[in-house]
Design a protein around this motif. Structure first.
Motif, mmCIF file in Angstrom:
data_model
loop_
_atom_site.group_PDB
_atom_site.id
_atom_site.type_symbol
_atom_site.label_atom_id
_atom_site.label_comp_id
_atom_site.label_asym_id
_atom_site.label_seq_id
_atom_site.Cartn_x
_atom_site.Cartn_y
_atom_site.Cartn_z
ATOM 1 N N THR A 181 0.837 -1.191 0.000
ATOM 2 C CA THR A 181 0.000 0.000 0.000
ATOM 3 C C THR A 181 0.873 1.243 0.000
ATOM 4 N N GLY A 182 0.409 2.276 -0.706
ATOM 5 C CA GLY A 182 1.069 3.570 -0.687
ATOM 6 C C GLY A 182 0.354 4.499 0.274
ATOM 7 N N THR A 183 1.090 5.361 0.940
ATOM 8 C CA THR A 183 0.527 6.198 1.994
ATOM 9 C C THR A 183 0.686 7.682 1.689
ATOM 10 N N GLN A 184 -0.047 8.476 2.450
ATOM 11 C CA GLN A 184 0.037 9.926 2.328
ATOM 12 C C GLN A 184 1.432 10.431 2.687
ATOM 13 N N GLY A 185 2.095 9.767 3.626
ATOM 14 C CA GLY A 185 3.411 10.196 4.056
ATOM 15 C C GLY A 185 4.557 9.731 3.174
ATOM 16 N N GLY A 186 4.277 8.939 2.131
ATOM 17 C CA GLY A 186 5.318 8.486 1.223
ATOM 18 C C GLY A 186 5.915 7.136 1.554
ATOM 19 N N VAL A 187 5.437 6.508 2.626
ATOM 20 C CA VAL A 187 5.919 5.178 3.000
ATOM 21 C C VAL A 187 5.122 4.117 2.243
ATOM 22 N N ILE A 188 5.804 3.063 1.815
ATOM 23 C CA ILE A 188 5.128 1.903 1.242
ATOM 24 C C ILE A 188 5.100 0.800 2.290
ATOM 25 N N ASN A 189 3.901 0.333 2.628
ATOM 26 C CA ASN A 189 3.722 -0.748 3.598
ATOM 27 C C ASN A 189 3.564 -2.076 2.881
ATOM 28 N N LEU A 190 4.149 -3.123 3.428
ATOM 29 C CA LEU A 190 4.005 -4.476 2.902
ATOM 30 C C LEU A 190 3.306 -5.351 3.932
ATOM 31 N N PHE A 191 2.231 -6.003 3.491
ATOM 32 C CA PHE A 191 1.511 -6.965 4.321
ATOM 33 C C PHE A 191 1.724 -8.362 3.749
ATOM 34 N N SER A 192 1.945 -9.336 4.626
ATOM 35 C CA SER A 192 1.952 -10.739 4.202
ATOM 36 C C SER A 192 0.522 -11.234 4.151
ATOM 37 N N TRP A 193 0.199 -11.975 3.100
ATOM 38 C CA TRP A 193 -1.176 -12.449 2.935
ATOM 39 C C TRP A 193 -1.594 -13.302 4.134
ATOM 40 N N GLY A 194 -2.744 -12.948 4.688
ATOM 41 C CA GLY A 194 -3.278 -13.668 5.823
ATOM 42 C C GLY A 194 -2.857 -13.105 7.170
ATOM 43 N N GLU A 195 -1.905 -12.180 7.167
ATOM 44 C CA GLU A 195 -1.427 -11.566 8.405
ATOM 45 C C GLU A 195 -1.749 -10.082 8.333
ATOM 46 N N TRP A 196 -2.979 -9.760 8.682
ATOM 47 C CA TRP A 196 -3.516 -8.440 8.367
ATOM 48 C C TRP A 196 -3.454 -7.446 9.521
ATOM 49 N N GLY A 197 -2.974 -7.854 10.675
ATOM 50 C CA GLY A 197 -2.980 -6.936 11.804
ATOM 51 C C GLY A 197 -2.173 -5.676 11.533
ATOM 52 N N ASP A 198 -0.897 -5.847 11.252
ATOM 53 C CA ASP A 198 -0.018 -4.710 10.975
ATOM 54 C C ASP A 198 0.878 -5.084 9.808
ATOM 55 N N SER A 199 1.390 -4.076 9.117
ATOM 56 C CA SER A 199 2.346 -4.338 8.049
ATOM 57 C C SER A 199 3.606 -4.926 8.667
ATOM 58 N N ASN A 200 4.205 -5.890 7.976
ATOM 59 C CA ASN A 200 5.404 -6.508 8.524
ATOM 60 C C ASN A 200 6.677 -5.979 7.900
ATOM 61 N N ASP A 201 6.569 -5.249 6.812
ATOM 62 C CA ASP A 201 7.710 -4.579 6.189
ATOM 63 C C ASP A 201 7.267 -3.197 5.735
ATOM 64 N N ARG A 202 8.179 -2.282 5.680
ATOM 65 C CA ARG A 202 7.888 -0.969 5.128
ATOM 66 C C ARG A 202 9.183 -0.342 4.660
ATOM 67 N N PHE A 203 9.086 0.491 3.630
ATOM 68 C CA PHE A 203 10.278 1.240 3.248
ATOM 69 C C PHE A 203 9.895 2.624 2.768
ATOM 70 N N VAL A 204 10.829 3.524 2.972
ATOM 71 C CA VAL A 204 10.617 4.933 2.671
ATOM 72 C C VAL A 204 11.518 5.337 1.521
ATOM 73 N N GLY A 205 11.336 6.543 1.050
ATOM 74 C CA GLY A 205 12.138 7.025 -0.063
ATOM 75 C C GLY A 205 11.370 7.982 -0.939
ATOM 76 N N HIS A 206 10.038 7.825 -0.984
ATOM 77 C CA HIS A 206 9.223 8.811 -1.686
ATOM 78 C C HIS A 206 9.125 10.062 -0.808
ATOM 79 N N PRO A 207 9.477 11.215 -1.332
ATOM 80 C CA PRO A 207 9.422 12.428 -0.511
ATOM 81 C C PRO A 207 8.005 12.930 -0.269
ATOM 82 N N ASN A 208 7.059 12.429 -1.078
ATOM 83 C CA ASN A 208 5.667 12.846 -0.938
ATOM 84 C C ASN A 208 4.761 11.619 -1.046
ATOM 85 N N SER A 209 3.470 11.854 -1.014
ATOM 86 C CA SER A 209 2.492 10.771 -0.991
ATOM 87 C C SER A 209 2.597 9.858 -2.205
ATOM 88 N N VAL A 210 2.306 8.568 -1.977
ATOM 89 C CA VAL A 210 2.256 7.567 -3.051
ATOM 90 C C VAL A 210 0.782 7.395 -3.406
#
Length: 352
Positions: free
Chosen positions: A205-234
C-alpha cells in the motif's frame, strides 16, 4: 536497465484536469475522465508522428468523473462520479446506455471491474458495493471503513477484494460473503493505493506520508515490512511484474520499485512539479499511461521492464530506499473484442 528503441504515443492534452484513466482490454484505446464530468476515448498509435484519434467525447456527469473501467469485452465503459451515479457508455455509438442515479449515498471515489460479471465501487464515506453487471443488481454492501475508499485490488482466484481507505486501514472481503474477513490495524496514515504482488503472497500500500507498507497475505494486523524514499504521498501504484511495481507520487515522478529486496530501480518519467493523479498499464503491457494536474496524459514505453534485468540489477540499486522491518505481532480485527460487438456479453443495468 537497457532501453531499446522507444516508440510511444504522443501526449494527450486537455483543457481541464484528468482524474482517471482506463485502457481498453483488447485494443489501443484509452479513456480519460475529467474534473468537468467529461469523458474522452482516444485510439493511440506509436507510429512516428501519428496523432491519436478521438473516438468519443461526452459529458455524462454534471460533476467530476472520478473513475473509469471498461467492460470485460471492451464494448462499454463504466464511469463513476462525484454526482453519486454510475453510468454505462456504448463505445460504438458514444451514447449513455444506462444511468444509475444515487448508486451511493455519497460521492463515488473509485471503481474496479472484478471479473466478467461483477464491478465494485467505493465512496467518500467508506461504503463499498458489489454490482452484477448482467442485471445491474447490487450483490453486496460493506460499510466497515470510516473514511473515503481510495483504491481496490482483487484476487480472482480466491474471489477476494482488498480495499484501502483514508481512515488508515486495509480491509479484506470475500465477495461471495456479506461480512468483512479481516481489517488491518490503523496505520496512522491515509492509505491511498494498493496492489498484490509476489504471486499473491504480499499486498503493498502507498501512503500519504510516502511510505510503502508491505503486508503478508493472511497476516492483516499490521504491516510486517515498510520502506521509505518517496518524498511525498504515493497516490497510485500499478504492478508491472510480481517483483516490480510503478508508483506515482505527488512530487510528479513515476518510479520503478523492486519488492523484496526493496529498492529503487529507476524512474519512468515525470510531469514536472505536478502531482501524479493516476497511472495505468495497457492490455498488452507495452505502455504505462499517467495523468497529472497539468491536464496532460503521457505514455511511457515499458517493454524493457519485461526483459531479463539480471545484468542491470546491480547497477540500478539506490540506497535512497531505506528498508525497515516491524516486529509488531499480527492480529486480525473482526470488524463488522470488437467494439461493434456491443451488447453481446455485457448488459449492465439493462433490466432497470
Amino acid at each position: 536497465m537497457r532501453k531499446s528503441q522507444i516508440l510511444q504515443p504522443n501526449p494527450l492534452e486537455f483543457d481541464n484536469q484528468v482524474f482517471d484513466l482506463a485502457f481498453h482490454p483488447q485494443q489501443n484505446i484509452i479513456a480519460s475522465g475529467l474534473i468537468t464530468g467529461e469523458i474522452f476515448c482516444h485510439r493511440y498509435s506509436c507510429e512516428t508522428d501519428a496523432e491519436s484519434i478521438n473516438l468519443l467525447s461526452i459529458r455524462p456527469h454534471k460533476k467530476s468523473c472520478r473513475g473509469l473501467e471498461f467492460s470485460y469485452d471492451g464494448t462499454a465503459l463504466f464511469s463513476v462520479s462525484k454526482d453519486k451515479s454510475i453510468q454505462v457508455i456504448d463505445l460504438e455509438t458514444g451514447k449513455v446506455l444506462t444511468k444509475k442515479r444515487g448508486a451511493h449515498d455519497k460521492p463515488i471515489n473509485c471503481v474496479l471491474r472484478l471479473n466478467e460479471n461483477s464491478l465494485t465501487t467505493g465512496d467518500d464515506d467508506g461504503c463499498i458495493k458489489i454490482w452484477d453487471t448482467r442485471t445491474g443488481n447490487q450483490l453486496m454492501e460493506y460499510s466497515d471503513h470510516e473514511d473515503f475508499i481510495s483504491d481496490f485490488s482483487f484476487r480472482d482466484d480466491i474471489k477476494t477484494l482488498i480495499s484501502t481507505s483514508g481512515d488508515g486501514t486495509l480491509s479484506i472481503y470475500d465477495i461471495r460473503k456479506p461480512n468483512l474477513l479481516a481489517m488491518s490495524d490503523n496505520q496512522d496514515d491515509e492509505l491511498l493505493s494498493v496492489t498484490v504482488v509476489k504471486n499473491g503472497r504480499k499486498v503493498i500500500t502507498g501512503t500519504q506520508g510516502g511510505v510503502i507498507n508491505l503486508f503478508s497475505w493472511g497476516e492483516w494486523g499490521d504491516s510486517n515490512d515498510r520502506f521509505v524514499g518517496h518524498p511525498n504521498s504515493v497516490d497510485t501504484i500499478v504492478k508491472i511484474t510480481e517483483d516490480l511495481v510503478c508508483t506515482g507520487s505527488s512530487d510528479g515522478i513515476i518510479r520503478i520499485i523492486e519488492i523484496l529486496p526493496n529498492k529503487f530501480y529507476g524512474v519512468i518519467g515525470d510531469h514536472g512539479d505536478f502531482p501524479i493523479e493516476c497511472i495505468r498499464i495497457s492490455f498488452d503491457n507495452t505502455f504505462l499511461a499517467s495523468c497529472s494536474h497539468d491536464n496532460v496524459v503521457k505514455f511511457w514505453d515499458i517493454r524493457y521492464l519485461y526483459d531479463d534485468k539480471t545484468d542491470d540489477h546491480n547497477d540500478e540499486t539506490d540506497t535512497n530506499m531505506e528498508y525497515i522491518e516491524s516486529d509488531t505481532n499480527y492480529n486480525n480485527k473482526g470488524k463488522g473484442k470488437s467494439i461493434a460487438a456491443i451488447g453481446q456479453s455485457n448488459n449492465f443495468f439493462a433490466d432497470l
